[in-house]
Scaffold this active site. Structure first.
Site, PDB file in Angstrom:
ATOM      1  CG  HIS A   3      11.317 -16.993 -13.780  1.00 44.38           C
ATOM      2  ND1 HIS A   3      10.022 -16.533 -13.830  1.00 44.38           N
ATOM      3  CD2 HIS A   3      11.343 -18.094 -14.562  1.00 44.38           C
ATOM      4  CE1 HIS A   3       9.301 -17.317 -14.624  1.00 44.38           C
ATOM      5  NE2 HIS A   3      10.084 -18.270 -15.086  1.00 44.38           N
ATOM      6  CG  HIS A  45      12.795 -21.436 -17.727  1.00 45.15           C
ATOM      7  ND1 HIS A  45      12.443 -22.206 -16.639  1.00 45.15           N
ATOM      8  CD2 HIS A  45      11.839 -20.465 -17.814  1.00 45.15           C
ATOM      9  CE1 HIS A  45      11.332 -21.712 -16.103  1.00 45.15           C
ATOM     10  NE2 HIS A  45      10.953 -20.653 -16.790  1.00 45.15           N
ATOM     11  NE  ARG A  78      11.757 -24.350 -24.838  1.00 46.34           N
ATOM     12  CZ  ARG A  78      11.784 -24.601 -26.133  1.00 46.34           C
ATOM     13  NH1 ARG A  78      12.528 -25.586 -26.594  1.00 46.34           N
ATOM     14  NH2 ARG A  78      11.095 -23.866 -26.962  1.00 46.34           N
ATOM     15  CB  ALA A  79       8.705 -23.530 -17.848  1.00 39.57           C
ATOM     16  CG  HIS A  96       6.835 -21.918 -14.541  1.00 36.53           C
ATOM     17  ND1 HIS A  96       6.293 -22.036 -15.808  1.00 36.53           N
ATOM     18  CD2 HIS A  96       7.808 -20.980 -14.638  1.00 36.53           C
ATOM     19  CE1 HIS A  96       6.928 -21.201 -16.620  1.00 36.53           C
ATOM     20  NE2 HIS A  96       7.834 -20.540 -15.940  1.00 36.53           N
ATOM     21  CE1 TYR A 130       4.135 -21.215 -19.900  1.00 34.63           C
ATOM     22  CE2 TYR A 130       5.778 -19.549 -19.422  1.00 34.63           C
ATOM     23  CZ  TYR A 130       5.461 -20.807 -19.885  1.00 34.63           C
ATOM     24  OH  TYR A 130       6.462 -21.632 -20.321  1.00 34.63           O
ATOM     25  CG  HIS A 185       4.964 -15.329 -15.790  1.00 30.36           C
ATOM     26  ND1 HIS A 185       4.402 -16.505 -15.362  1.00 30.36           N
ATOM     27  CD2 HIS A 185       6.072 -15.670 -16.483  1.00 30.36           C
ATOM     28  CE1 HIS A 185       5.139 -17.534 -15.800  1.00 30.36           C
ATOM     29  NE2 HIS A 185       6.156 -17.057 -16.489  1.00 30.36           N
ATOM     30  CD  GLU A 219       9.313 -16.901 -18.078  1.00 34.16           C
ATOM     31  OE1 GLU A 219       8.655 -15.895 -18.337  1.00 34.16           O
ATOM     32  OE2 GLU A 219       8.813 -18.026 -17.908  1.00 34.16           O
ATOM     33  NE  ARG A 235      13.469 -17.320 -26.950  1.00 37.84           N
ATOM     34  CZ  ARG A 235      14.194 -18.425 -26.972  1.00 37.84           C
ATOM     35  NH1 ARG A 235      15.311 -18.466 -27.655  1.00 37.84           N
ATOM     36  NH2 ARG A 235      13.808 -19.496 -26.324  1.00 37.84           N
TER      37      ARG A 235
HETATM   38 ZN    ZN Z   1       9.408 -19.417 -16.586  1.00 35.30          ZN
END
Ligand code: ZN
Length: 340
Positions: free
Chosen positions: A6, A8, A70-71, A177, A193, A222, A283, A289
């Site tokens: 996972h 992106h 990028r989801a 997703h 999400y 997730h 992810e 972050r």
């Molecule tokens: Zn994702």
């Protein structure tokens, strides 16, 4: 080998977002100039990858990331089907360029040109292009292209079947997703999400999808949303709804990733869910972050949590590699051609 299922491209060059901005402007005002994907050099791609995803792969010690657009920027709710298709193709083509530059580090997973009220059958062609022509090994399927208003039928509805038929033919799984939320009640990564992950799982319990498609496979990201934490509730609901036990009814087809950003959450995941259903994922660079002040490490450095588990080495190997190769047969085939 450590496979991160996972990741992106959240750091795409600015020209990519400019194309999207121009698309949005054109849709909102037909007098605006037509939008076309801007020129992006290989060096720009290298810079955005080497400073971010590749650097973190190397620092954290993973080997290969299943890499998708990028989801949160898929933005299926915006515009119409033509807008979604043009944006989706540009995104998937960009992923293909990353994979071509770093074939040892990334494998492609595609976005789909979904749009509210549009048949999912219309996404079959892009899935086929990405798998057959670009060498991608999976897709991200959005259960709610409306972006938080849930106007599509449940994932178990026949509405989705033409797409599932092609997934089975191509032998590719889908990660369930969602994208951005345009409902102010639902923060995208914190609520929308996790809601979608949990919702998808309950839909699978209520339906009989895997009776119709025994080989169809989904990854619920997730960490499976709220499902592992509430496992007793879902087992109990399956019983109340006269469904078979979950290990027969759902868990031959559904997998959870490890994008859970603290040790107690991973401990619970592995204690509750069979190891065969868990795929390593981070992810990154993505939803969260920052650095956890209680550990001094990045929240999304999920390898640390798996390494700290007191489970057999063989089970860790399944989470890190074996399960991903089983769920993504095209990945396994690709790695075998490389002697891996
Ligand atoms: Zn994702």
């Amino acid at each position: 080998m450590i496979i991160d299922c996972h990741g992106h491209y959240t750091t795409a060059p600015a020209a990519h977002q400019k194309f999207r901005d121009a698309q949005v402007a054109r849709f909102n005002d037909p007098a605006a100039p037509p939008a076309r994907p801007g020129a992006i050099s290989d060096d720009e791609i290298r810079e955005t990858i080497e400073k971010n995803q590749l650097r973190l792969q190397q620092q954290r010690g993973s080997d290969l990331t299943l890499f998708s657009p990028r989801a949160s920027a898929m933005g299926h709710h915006f515009g119409d089907e033509a807008v979604s298709l043009a944006w989706t193709r540009a995104n998937n083509d960009l992923i293909k360029r990353v994979v071509d530059l770093y074939p040892q580090n990334f494998v492609g997973v595609c976005q789909l040109p979904q749009s509210p009220g549009v048949p999912i059958a219309n996404s079959v062609a892009e899935l086929t292009r990405c798998v057959s022509e670009l060498g991608f090994i999976g897709c991200n399927l959005n259960p709610d292209p409306s972006g938080g208003h849930w106007t599509s039928p449940p994932l178990t509805d026949r509405h989705w079947y033409p797409f599932y038929e092609r997934m089975v033919e191509l032998d590719v799984p889908a990660m369930v997703h969602v994208s951005a939320s345009c409902n102010a009640n639902f923060h995208a990564t914190g609520a929308h999400y996790i809601n979608a992950d949990t919702t998808a799982f309950m839909q699978f319990i209520e339906g009989d999808l895997f009776h119709d498609f025994p080989s169809l496979r989904f990854i619920i990201p997730h960490g499976g949303g709220a499902v592992p934490y509430h496992w007793g509730r879902y087992r109990g609901l399956a019983d109340m709804l006269k469904r078979p036990p979950l290990d027969q009814h759902v868990m031959n087809n559904v997998y959870f990733d490890t994008c859970v950003y603290h040790q107690p959450g991973i401990d619970l995941l592995v204690r509750v869910i069979d190891v065969k259903n868990i795929l390593f994922g981070s992810e990154m660079v993505g939803a969260v972050r920052g650095i956890d002040p209680t550990t001094g490490h990045y929240f999304d450095d999920t390898r640390r949590y798996i390494d700290a588990l007191e489970i057999a080495a063989a089970d860790k190997a399944r989470i890190y590699e074996g399960n991903a190769r089983r769920v993504f047969p095209r990945l396994d085939a690709l790695l075998r051609t490389r002697g891996q």
